[in-house]
Enzyme design. Sequence first.
Site, PDB file in Angstrom:
ATOM      1  N   TRP A 128       5.696   3.781  -6.105  1.00 22.92           N
ATOM      2  CA  TRP A 128       6.172   3.710  -4.724  1.00 22.92           C
ATOM      3  C   TRP A 128       7.679   3.915  -4.771  1.00 22.92           C
ATOM      4  CZ3 TRP A 128       8.030  -1.105  -1.877  1.00 22.92           C
ATOM      5  CH2 TRP A 128       8.156  -0.875  -0.505  1.00 22.92           C
ATOM      6  N   ASP A 219       3.135  -6.045  -8.342  1.00 21.34           N
ATOM      7  CA  ASP A 219       3.280  -5.826  -6.903  1.00 21.34           C
ATOM      8  C   ASP A 219       1.913  -5.512  -6.304  1.00 21.34           C
ATOM      9  OD1 ASP A 219       4.372  -5.433  -4.406  1.00 21.34           O
ATOM     10  OD2 ASP A 219       4.803  -3.312  -4.767  1.00 21.34           O
ATOM     11  N   LYS A 254      -0.966  -4.701   5.027  1.00 24.19           N
ATOM     12  CA  LYS A 254      -2.127  -3.813   5.159  1.00 24.19           C
ATOM     13  C   LYS A 254      -3.421  -4.595   5.373  1.00 24.19           C
ATOM     14  CE  LYS A 254       1.072  -1.323   3.020  1.00 24.19           C
ATOM     15  NZ  LYS A 254       1.749  -0.095   3.264  1.00 24.19           N
TER      16      LYS A 254
HETATM   17  N1  KET Z   1       4.473  -2.469  -2.429  1.00 21.98           N
HETATM   18  C1  KET Z   1       3.724  -1.353  -2.378  1.00 21.98           C
HETATM   19  C2  KET Z   1       3.024  -0.916  -3.598  1.00 21.98           C
HETATM   20  C3  KET Z   1       3.639  -0.658  -1.176  1.00 21.98           C
HETATM   21  O1  KET Z   1       2.891   0.439  -1.155  1.00 21.98           O
HETATM   22  C4  KET Z   1       4.317  -1.115  -0.021  1.00 21.98           C
HETATM   23  C5  KET Z   1       4.269  -0.344   1.225  1.00 21.98           C
HETATM   24  C6  KET Z   1       5.045  -2.293  -0.138  1.00 21.98           C
HETATM   25  C7  KET Z   1       5.108  -2.948  -1.342  1.00 21.98           C
HETATM   26  C8  KET Z   1       5.788  -2.873   1.024  1.00 21.98           C
HETATM   27  O2  KET Z   1       5.022  -3.820   1.697  1.00 21.98           O
HETATM   28  P1  KET Z   1       5.596  -4.501   3.041  1.00 21.98           P
HETATM   29  O3  KET Z   1       4.788  -5.730   3.191  1.00 21.98           O
HETATM   30  O4  KET Z   1       5.406  -3.512   4.122  1.00 21.98           O
HETATM   31  O5  KET Z   1       7.043  -4.790   2.816  1.00 21.98           O
HETATM   32  N2  KET Z   1       3.952   0.870   1.254  1.00 21.98           N
HETATM   33  C9  KET Z   1       3.755   1.756   2.408  1.00 21.98           C
HETATM   34  C10 KET Z   1       4.714   1.614   3.519  1.00 21.98           C
HETATM   35  C11 KET Z   1       6.148   1.792   3.160  1.00 21.98           C
HETATM   36  O6  KET Z   1       6.509   2.748   2.461  1.00 21.98           O
HETATM   37  O7  KET Z   1       6.940   0.952   3.603  1.00 21.98           O
HETATM   38  C12 KET Z   1       3.644   3.207   1.906  1.00 21.98           C
HETATM   39  O8  KET Z   1       3.729   3.442   0.691  1.00 21.98           O
HETATM   40  O9  KET Z   1       3.419   4.092   2.729  1.00 21.98           O
END
Ligand code: KET
Length: 406
Positions: A128, A219, A254
């Site tokens: 990511w 993560d 998610k």
């Molecule tokens: N870790 C991973 C692996 C991940 O894909 C995301 C979000 C996050 C953490 C962030 O989680 P949050 O609870 O929103 O802080 N991924 C998606 C959204 C983004 O890029 O913010 C994505 O990969 O599309």
Amino acid sequence: MYQHVEAYAGDPILSLVETFKQDPRPNKINLSIGIYFDNEGKMPLPESVRVASERLGIKTQAYLPMEGHAGFREQLGQLMLGADNPALQAKRVAVVQTLGGSGALRLGADFIHRWFPNAKLHVSDPTWDNHRGIFMGAGFTVQTYPYYDAATIGVKFDEMCAYGVKFDEMCAYLQGLPENDVVLLHPCCHNPTGVDLSVEQWDTVLKIVAERKLIPFMDIAYMGFGDTFDSDAYAIRRAVDLNLPVFASCSFSKNMSLYGQRTGGLLVLAPTADEAELILGQMKLTVRRMYSSPPAQGGLTAYNVLSDADLSAQWQNEVYEMRDRIRAMRQKLYDVLSARQPEKDYSYFIRQRGMFSYTGLSVAQVHRLRDEFAIYVLDTGRLCIAGLNDSNIDTVANALATVFAE
Ligand code: KET
């Protein structure tokens, strides 16, 4: 006065979402960001989460403590590690409610960089994009370890999980790392590739992490989307069983659809209860100085789901329904592509797990999808399967077949 301020180039995921919003074409399809959409193309609120947030209602919320809501933290520990985990009972796990998974990553990164300033971070190739950004923001030097094996695309494998990872190279790389270096690992639904390690591979990796005295930073943003909640947490639980200095960043964005409520948490396993208290203390200090305390609405909603046995069971089933819908979309893509191009092996679409498929599309093919078909996929070729539905799947599958045939 601000002429010297550097212009921001934009984020590869969030900027694309903005471009998508501005695209006037009515038939446009967004498969860029990792958001779960239902078969109607809507962002659903799971019924369990709706009931929980209705119970909470809209009322004045006092500030939460710096470390977050006590009940939420307790429930999060149990969800991640299993209800009767001895490390939880021994109070050796510091748990902090954070601003989503991103907040947990940053909080953990700040802590490690403050107390182990020479530690470098190693992320999978690829990962990511923001993993790199968040840790660099905390002062880390970031390097990559071999992971995804693009050469296995189009080749048939017997074992779903043995597919797609440069496992020997990955292990050799980890074996060369110095004590206390941090290894960022995805316990399930690897973002962006959808290619996960098998149980045996996890055991081997964690053995190396233990031998080399590395810090495993796990993560987990897609718990329940890979297989079951328990099996998706395998790597974290195994690392805790092995008494490794685990950091786990967790997100409810998610699986509870709490994207905007910024709901997540950080777990850190310490050798003793006293050390867990020290860690928690430093984390409270960081939080106090950065944003003082986390938002209440999301944390309390998640707490209301997790602390009610019926709602919690209902929630897990609702996540499994999302998981199964994603799987069905994978199968459909595979069926259409294989029918149109039987000479190619598209089984990677059904082998990959979680929201994303690493399609193998070139940048030129991705741009053709966008320009010609109004289908938005990341430049890396990552496609969000959770954005597919019965109404757009044929369009997308046929467009993919067309650009793949180039
Ligand atoms: N870790 C991973 C692996 C991940 O894909 C995301 C979000 C996050 C953490 C962030 O989680 P949050 O609870 O929103 O802080 N991924 C998606 C959204 C983004 O890029 O913010 C994505 O990969 O599309």
